[in-house]
Design a protein around this motif. Structure first.
Motif, mmCIF file in Angstrom:
data_model
loop_
_atom_site.group_PDB
_atom_site.id
_atom_site.type_symbol
_atom_site.label_atom_id
_atom_site.label_comp_id
_atom_site.label_asym_id
_atom_site.label_seq_id
_atom_site.Cartn_x
_atom_site.Cartn_y
_atom_site.Cartn_z
ATOM 1 N N ARG A 66 -7.235 -7.785 -27.858
ATOM 2 C CA ARG A 66 -6.306 -6.907 -28.579
ATOM 3 C C ARG A 66 -6.156 -5.540 -27.938
ATOM 4 O O ARG A 66 -5.143 -4.868 -28.112
ATOM 5 N N ASP A 67 -7.186 -5.072 -27.212
ATOM 6 C CA ASP A 67 -7.136 -3.731 -26.639
ATOM 7 C C ASP A 67 -6.292 -3.658 -25.379
ATOM 8 O O ASP A 67 -6.043 -2.560 -24.857
ATOM 9 N N TYR A 68 -5.858 -4.799 -24.867
ATOM 10 C CA TYR A 68 -5.157 -4.840 -23.584
ATOM 11 C C TYR A 68 -3.935 -3.918 -23.560
ATOM 12 O O TYR A 68 -3.667 -3.260 -22.555
ATOM 13 N N GLY A 69 -3.167 -3.853 -24.653
ATOM 14 C CA GLY A 69 -1.956 -3.036 -24.658
ATOM 15 C C GLY A 69 -2.193 -1.575 -24.348
ATOM 16 O O GLY A 69 -1.366 -0.925 -23.715
ATOM 17 N N ALA A 70 -3.333 -1.032 -24.808
ATOM 18 C CA ALA A 70 -3.717 0.363 -24.539
ATOM 19 C C ALA A 70 -2.597 1.343 -24.883
ATOM 20 O O ALA A 70 -2.466 2.404 -24.268
ATOM 21 N N ASP A 71 -1.784 1.011 -25.875
ATOM 22 C CA ASP A 71 -0.599 1.817 -26.173
ATOM 23 C C ASP A 71 -0.924 3.259 -26.558
ATOM 24 O O ASP A 71 -0.307 4.186 -26.023
ATOM 25 N N PRO A 72 -1.891 3.512 -27.465
ATOM 26 C CA PRO A 72 -2.173 4.913 -27.812
ATOM 27 C C PRO A 72 -2.595 5.746 -26.607
ATOM 28 O O PRO A 72 -2.150 6.894 -26.452
ATOM 29 N N ALA A 73 -3.437 5.163 -25.735
ATOM 30 C CA ALA A 73 -3.893 5.901 -24.552
ATOM 31 C C ALA A 73 -2.729 6.158 -23.595
ATOM 32 O O ALA A 73 -2.611 7.252 -23.018
ATOM 33 N N GLN A 74 -1.860 5.177 -23.433
ATOM 34 C CA GLN A 74 -0.709 5.359 -22.550
ATOM 35 C C GLN A 74 0.219 6.451 -23.062
ATOM 36 O O GLN A 74 0.659 7.315 -22.302
ATOM 37 N N LEU A 75 0.513 6.402 -24.361
ATOM 38 C CA LEU A 75 1.409 7.404 -24.943
ATOM 39 C C LEU A 75 0.808 8.806 -24.834
ATOM 40 O O LEU A 75 1.520 9.776 -24.514
ATOM 41 N N ALA A 76 -0.488 8.916 -25.099
ATOM 42 C CA ALA A 76 -1.144 10.223 -25.012
ATOM 43 C C ALA A 76 -1.075 10.765 -23.583
ATOM 44 O O ALA A 76 -0.824 11.961 -23.371
ATOM 45 N N TRP A 77 -1.294 9.886 -22.605
ATOM 46 C CA TRP A 77 -1.253 10.340 -21.215
ATOM 47 C C TRP A 77 0.153 10.780 -20.820
ATOM 48 O O TRP A 77 0.326 11.809 -20.174
ATOM 49 N N LEU A 78 1.163 10.018 -21.215
ATOM 50 C CA LEU A 78 2.534 10.387 -20.873
ATOM 51 C C LEU A 78 2.929 11.710 -21.531
ATOM 52 O O LEU A 78 3.613 12.545 -20.919
ATOM 53 N N ARG A 79 2.476 11.927 -22.760
ATOM 54 C CA ARG A 79 2.770 13.213 -23.420
ATOM 55 C C ARG A 79 2.074 14.354 -22.692
ATOM 56 O O ARG A 79 2.617 15.465 -22.602
ATOM 57 N N SER A 80 0.882 14.080 -22.168
ATOM 58 C CA SER A 80 0.174 15.126 -21.408
ATOM 59 C C SER A 80 0.906 15.453 -20.109
ATOM 60 O O SER A 80 0.673 16.506 -19.512
ATOM 61 N N GLN A 81 1.799 14.550 -19.685
ATOM 62 C CA GLN A 81 2.611 14.772 -18.488
ATOM 63 C C GLN A 81 3.948 15.433 -18.807
ATOM 64 O O GLN A 81 4.810 15.559 -17.946
ATOM 65 N N GLY A 82 4.121 15.822 -20.091
ATOM 66 C CA GLY A 82 5.326 16.529 -20.482
ATOM 67 C C GLY A 82 6.404 15.666 -21.103
ATOM 68 O O GLY A 82 7.504 16.167 -21.402
ATOM 69 N N GLU A 83 6.130 14.383 -21.316
ATOM 70 C CA GLU A 83 7.132 13.499 -21.915
ATOM 71 C C GLU A 83 7.115 13.625 -23.440
ATOM 72 O O GLU A 83 6.130 14.060 -24.035
ATOM 73 N N THR A 84 8.209 13.195 -24.051
ATOM 74 C CA THR A 84 8.335 13.215 -25.504
ATOM 75 C C THR A 84 8.526 11.787 -26.011
ATOM 76 O O THR A 84 8.773 10.859 -25.227
ATOM 77 N N THR A 85 8.439 11.628 -27.330
ATOM 78 C CA THR A 85 8.657 10.304 -27.910
ATOM 79 C C THR A 85 10.032 9.776 -27.521
ATOM 80 O O THR A 85 10.195 8.585 -27.206
ATOM 81 N N GLY A 86 11.021 10.654 -27.501
ATOM 82 C CA GLY A 86 12.369 10.237 -27.153
ATOM 83 C C GLY A 86 12.513 9.812 -25.699
ATOM 84 O O GLY A 86 13.194 8.825 -25.400
ATOM 85 N N SER A 87 11.908 10.539 -24.791
ATOM 86 C CA SER A 87 12.035 10.186 -23.373
ATOM 87 C C SER A 87 11.221 8.949 -23.017
ATOM 88 O O SER A 87 11.613 8.166 -22.147
ATOM 89 N N ILE A 88 10.087 8.777 -23.707
ATOM 90 C CA ILE A 88 9.234 7.609 -23.423
ATOM 91 C C ILE A 88 9.916 6.324 -23.879
ATOM 92 O O ILE A 88 9.981 5.344 -23.132
ATOM 93 N N GLY A 89 10.445 6.317 -25.099
ATOM 94 C CA GLY A 89 11.083 5.118 -25.631
ATOM 95 C C GLY A 89 10.057 4.082 -26.054
ATOM 96 O O GLY A 89 8.850 4.248 -25.858
ATOM 97 N N ARG A 90 10.569 2.993 -26.644
ATOM 98 C CA ARG A 90 9.675 1.941 -27.130
ATOM 99 C C ARG A 90 9.912 0.601 -26.443
ATOM 100 O O ARG A 90 9.085 -0.292 -26.498
#
Length: 292
Positions: A191-215
Motif C-alpha cells: 500500500r505504501d508504494y504510491g508514496a503520494d503524501p511524500a511526493q506532494l510534499a516534496w513538489l510543494r517544497s520545490q515551489g509547486e501548488t496543488t493547481g500546478s501539480i494536478g491529480r
C-alpha cells in the motif's frame, strides 16, 4: 612345447576382455542414469524471460519473494501514452526486486478496473482505455498468486501503480493471507508504494501548488513517465496550447515536469515499497529517505 603358457595367456586375454566389457557397461549405465535439469542463475529477474529450470534454481537458492505489478491502460491526457501505468510499474518493480535481493518479478497485469462500460464512466469515456470488472481483476490476481504459491514462492507482493486498483488488490491479499496463514505463505498488498503524501510534499517544497501539480496527467505522472519511458511523453502537445473545447482527461501543468523530478518521485515509491516488503519479511527497513 607345453600348452600351459598358451592356456594362461588366453585366460589373461579373456579376463582383460571381460574387464573392458564391464567398464563399457558401467560407463553406459552412468551415461543413462537419470539426472536433474540444471542451469546457472542468470542476472535476469523477470520470470517471463526465464526458463522453468532457471526459476526452479532461483527458488532453490532462496528467491522465494515475487512481485506482481499491476498497471492499467487508460487515457492520460493528450500528452501521455495510454500505457503510462504499465511502463512506470515495470520500471519500479524491477528496481524494487533488485534492491530487495532474492526476488523475482511477474509480467505486468495490464487489465484493471477503469470505470463502467455501458454507460461508459471514468476513464472509459475516452477511446483507448481498456478496463475489466473488479471481480475479473480480483480473479486474475488470485490465479496468479495461487500459481506462484504452487511453484514454491512464499511472499507474494501485489504492487499497483493505478490507485483505483488498490481496494480490489487489498481484499485479495487479505483473503489469501488468511487462507495461507498456517502454511507460512503471505500475499501482501504493498500500500505504501504510491508514496503520494511524500511526493506532494516534496513538489510543494520545490515551489509547486496543488493547481500546478494536478491529480491526473500532471507533474507527477508526466515526470515519472519521462524518467521511466520518455518515448511515451509528448509534451509538445501542451506548448502554446489553445483553449480546448473538450475535456483533456488531465489537469495540472505537465510542462513543469522533468525526468529529473521523475527520478526523484520514483525513488520515493521504490524506497517506500522496499521498506514495506522488508517489514513484512521481518527484515530491517531501508534506511535513509529519498524525500530530502
Amino acid at each position: 612345447m607345453s600348452t600351459i603358457p598358451l592356456q594362461n595367456a588366453a585366460a589373461r586375454r579373456q579376463r582383460r576382455l571381460f574387464a573392458l566389457a564391464a567398464c563399457f557397461a558401467l560407463g553406459g549405465m552412468v551415461a543413462l542414469a537419470p539426472r536433474s535439469l540444471t542451469a546457472p542463475l542468470p542476472a535476469e529477474v523477470e520470470i517471463a524471460e526465464l526458463t522453468w529450470v532457471e526459476v526452479r534454481g532461483f527458488l532453490e537458492h532462496g528467491y522465494t519473494t515475487v512481485i506482481v505489478p499491476s498497471g492499467g491502460l487508460e487515457q492520460n491526457g493528450p500528452h501521455l501514452a495510454i500505457g503510462k501505468h504499465d511502463r512506470i510499474v515495470a520500471y519500479t518493480a524491477r528496481r524494487i526486486a533488485t534492491t530487495l535481493g532474492r526476488t523475482l518479478v511477474t509480467p505486468v497485469v495490464s487489465f484493471v478496473p477503469e470505470g463502467g462500460h455501458d454507460p461508459a464512466t471514468g476513464h472509459m469515456r475516452f477511446p483507448g482505455t481498456i478496463g475489466v470488472k473488479p471481480e475479473v481483476y480480483a480473479g486474475t490476481l488470485e490465479g496468479i498468486a495461487r500459481s506462484l504459491k504452487a511453484a514454491g514462492f512464499r511472499t507474494i507482493c501485489f504492487i499497483a501503480d493505478h490507485g483505483d486498483s488498490l481496494p480490489v488488490q487489498n481484499a485479495v491479499a487479505e483473503r489469501l493471507s488468511r487462507e495461507w496463514a498456517g502454511e507460512g505463505v503471505k500475499a501482501i498488498s504493498v500500500r505504501d508504494y504510491g508514496a503520494d503524501p511524500a511526493q506532494l510534499a516534496w513538489l510543494r517544497s520545490q515551489g509547486e501548488t496543488t493547481g500546478s501539480i494536478g491529480r491526473h496527467g500532471g507533474i507527477q505522472d508526466t515526470s515519472e513517465l519521462l524518467a521511466a519511458h520518455p518515448a511515451g511523453v509528448k509534451l509538445e502537445r501542451w506548448t502554446d496550447r489553445p483553449v480546448w473545447s473538450e475535456q483533456t482527461g488531465s489537469d495540472g501543468d505537465p510542462t513543469r515536469a522533468s525526468a529529473e523530478r521523475g527520478a526523484k518521485l520514483l525513488e520515493m515509491k521504490i524506497a517506500a515499497a522496499v521498506d514495506e516488503i522488508r517489514a513484512a519479511r521481518g527484515e530491517l527497513a531501508l534506511r535513509g529517505s529519498t524525500a530530502d
